[in-house]
Scaffold this active site. Structure first.
Site, short mmCIF file in Angstrom:
data_model
loop_
_atom_site.label_atom_id
_atom_site.label_comp_id
_atom_site.label_asym_id
_atom_site.label_seq_id
_atom_site.Cartn_x
_atom_site.Cartn_y
_atom_site.Cartn_z
N ASP A 50 49.63 50.50 34.69
CA ASP A 50 48.43 50.53 35.53
C ASP A 50 48.39 49.35 36.49
O ASP A 50 48.53 48.20 36.08
CB ASP A 50 47.19 50.52 34.63
CG ASP A 50 45.92 50.96 35.34
OD1 ASP A 50 45.69 50.50 36.47
OD2 ASP A 50 45.18 51.77 34.78
N SER A 91 41.57 54.27 38.88
CA SER A 91 42.44 54.77 37.81
C SER A 91 42.05 56.17 37.35
O SER A 91 42.91 56.94 36.94
CB SER A 91 42.40 53.81 36.61
OG SER A 91 43.02 52.60 36.94
N THR A 144 42.54 55.90 32.24
CA THR A 144 43.86 56.54 32.26
C THR A 144 44.10 57.41 31.03
O THR A 144 44.40 58.60 31.17
CB THR A 144 44.96 55.50 32.45
OG1 THR A 144 44.76 54.83 33.70
CG2 THR A 144 46.34 56.15 32.44
N HIS A 270 43.16 42.44 38.76
CA HIS A 270 41.75 42.30 39.12
C HIS A 270 41.28 40.85 38.99
O HIS A 270 40.46 40.38 39.79
CB HIS A 270 40.89 43.19 38.23
CG HIS A 270 40.87 44.63 38.65
ND1 HIS A 270 40.37 45.05 39.86
CD2 HIS A 270 41.28 45.75 37.99
CE1 HIS A 270 40.48 46.37 39.95
NE2 HIS A 270 41.02 46.82 38.83
N HIS A 309 48.04 53.19 40.87
CA HIS A 309 47.78 52.45 42.11
C HIS A 309 48.29 51.04 41.91
O HIS A 309 48.71 50.66 40.80
CB HIS A 309 46.28 52.41 42.41
CG HIS A 309 45.47 51.91 41.25
ND1 HIS A 309 45.44 50.58 40.89
CD2 HIS A 309 44.70 52.57 40.33
CE1 HIS A 309 44.69 50.43 39.81
NE2 HIS A 309 44.22 51.62 39.45
#
Length: 371
Positions: A50, A91, A144, A270, A309
């Protein structure tokens, strides 16, 4: 007049050399969902790192003492990741593109833009006798993993997602998220509900020293929220859970589908925390090695590794223009719109080269499996 004719004639010759004087028919687009003839894989392992782009993968080259397992691939492609609602996906929409083959809005879990449930590859394969599993370092109800077994209009509905897991077609799961099963606002005891549905559930440790019964389903909820960070001492959870899942699911004679997510690579992005991100990336790379070793021995397993992504606009910049020193850098605290690589190994792997939409992964899998 003759000069004019000569000029036109010569002009036509020059045009012909490049594009012809006649009007050309438009080029036929390449159909990216077509597959080349190849043996159908028996098993599918989809690994989702992820938030991972090329810089995150490159970090596994520069920050590890061992060669990166990404270097073992020969078939590599790129996916376009935009969702139905936004140029930059989240996500939930990204994972739903893999699980259900549709573009949907950011926040959607297994539903289309009209919030109508869409069958997932996990559900479709389960109906055909495949054993199925999901593993994550986040909560098992996070965007996810949830996108493969649940259908809700918004990703934050984790209590509803947890309940969906209890009656889903998942046979093996491991991750965090215990609080959504035993400390709920509606006071339901979903651990008991899982037991009724045939699961043996453990909330303290993986059964790494036990032989799992092929006739049982297993669930491991080992943290209230997400699992601890690697840099905070999580240890080999992801690798051990993946190995346990492979051992258990591979007992099924009809084959299996397993989704493994390195969830917290995204969280490090993040947070713009290079140490956090790289620790998670190196852990995922080790697990990738285990999976590739399994597939290499088995010879009937297709491994696909990608991301929903990229997160953080992560780069490996020079430190103060010192080209022998790398400084992890970020351009955003959110996601980016960059294309994401796809790596494939095993029967049918050649079909995942090229540039295509993220939804094509689902369609390529179905075509390969003859569904």
């Amino acid at each position: 007049m003759k000069g004019t004719i000569r000029f036109v004639f010569l002009g036509c010759i020059l045009l012909f050399l490049s594009s012809s004087c006649a009007t050309k028919a438009p080029l036929t687009p390449i159909k990216t969902t077509e597959v080349v003839e190849s043996p159908a894989p028996k098993n599918i392992i989809l690994m989702i790192a992820d938030g991972t782009g090329l810089s995150q993968i490159s970090a596994s080259l520069y920050y590890s003492e061992e060669p990166s397992n990404y270097e073992r691939f020969r078939h590599i492609g790129l996916i376009k990741t935009s969702s139905a609602s936004d140029l930059i996906t989240d996500s939930a929409a990204g994972a739903t593109s893999f699980s259900a083959g549709i573009k949907t809005y950011n926040g959607a879990i297994g539903v289309n833009t009209d919030t109508i449930a869409t069958p997932t590859i996990l559900e479709e394969l389960s109906e055909r006798g495949y054993a199925t599993g999901v593993i994550a370092t986040s909560t098992i109800t996070h965007a996810t993993p949830a996108s493969f077994y649940a259908h809700v209009k918004y990703r934050r509905m984790e209590e509803e997602i947890a309940e969906a897991l209890t009656y889903s077609s998942v046979d093996f799961f491991a991750g965090g998220g215990l609080k959504f099963f035993n400390n709920r606002s509606d006071k339901k005891d979903l651990l008991a509900q899982l037991t009724v549905q045939g699961f043996e559930v453990d909330t303290t440790s993986l059964f790494t020293n036990r032989i799992l019964s092929k006739d049982k389903k297993y669930g491991f909820l080992l943290a209230d929220g997400g699992m601890p960070k690697m840099i905070d001492g999580r240890g080999p959870f992801l690798g051990d859970a993946t190995q346990l899942g492979l051992t258990h699911l591979s007992k099924d004679p009809d084959g299996f589908f397993l989704m493994v997510e390195g969830s917290q690579i995204d969280w490090g992005g993040h947070a713009n925390d290079g140490e956090y991100l790289i620790g998670e990336m190196l852990d995922f790379d080790k697990v990738l090695g285990k999976v590739l070793d399994f597939a290499q021995r088995d010879k009937n397993t297709l491994v696909i590794v990608t991301a929903d992504h990229e997160t953080g606009g992560f780069t490996l910049a020079s430190d103060n223009n010192n080209y022998n020193k790398i400084k992890p850098s970020f351009s955003t605290g959110g996601h980016s719109a960059t294309m994401v690589p796809v790596f494939a190994y095993g029967p049918g792997a050649e079909n995942f080269s090229g540039v295509y939409e993220n939804t094509a992964i689902y369609r390529k899998l179905k075509l390969l499996l003859g569904l």
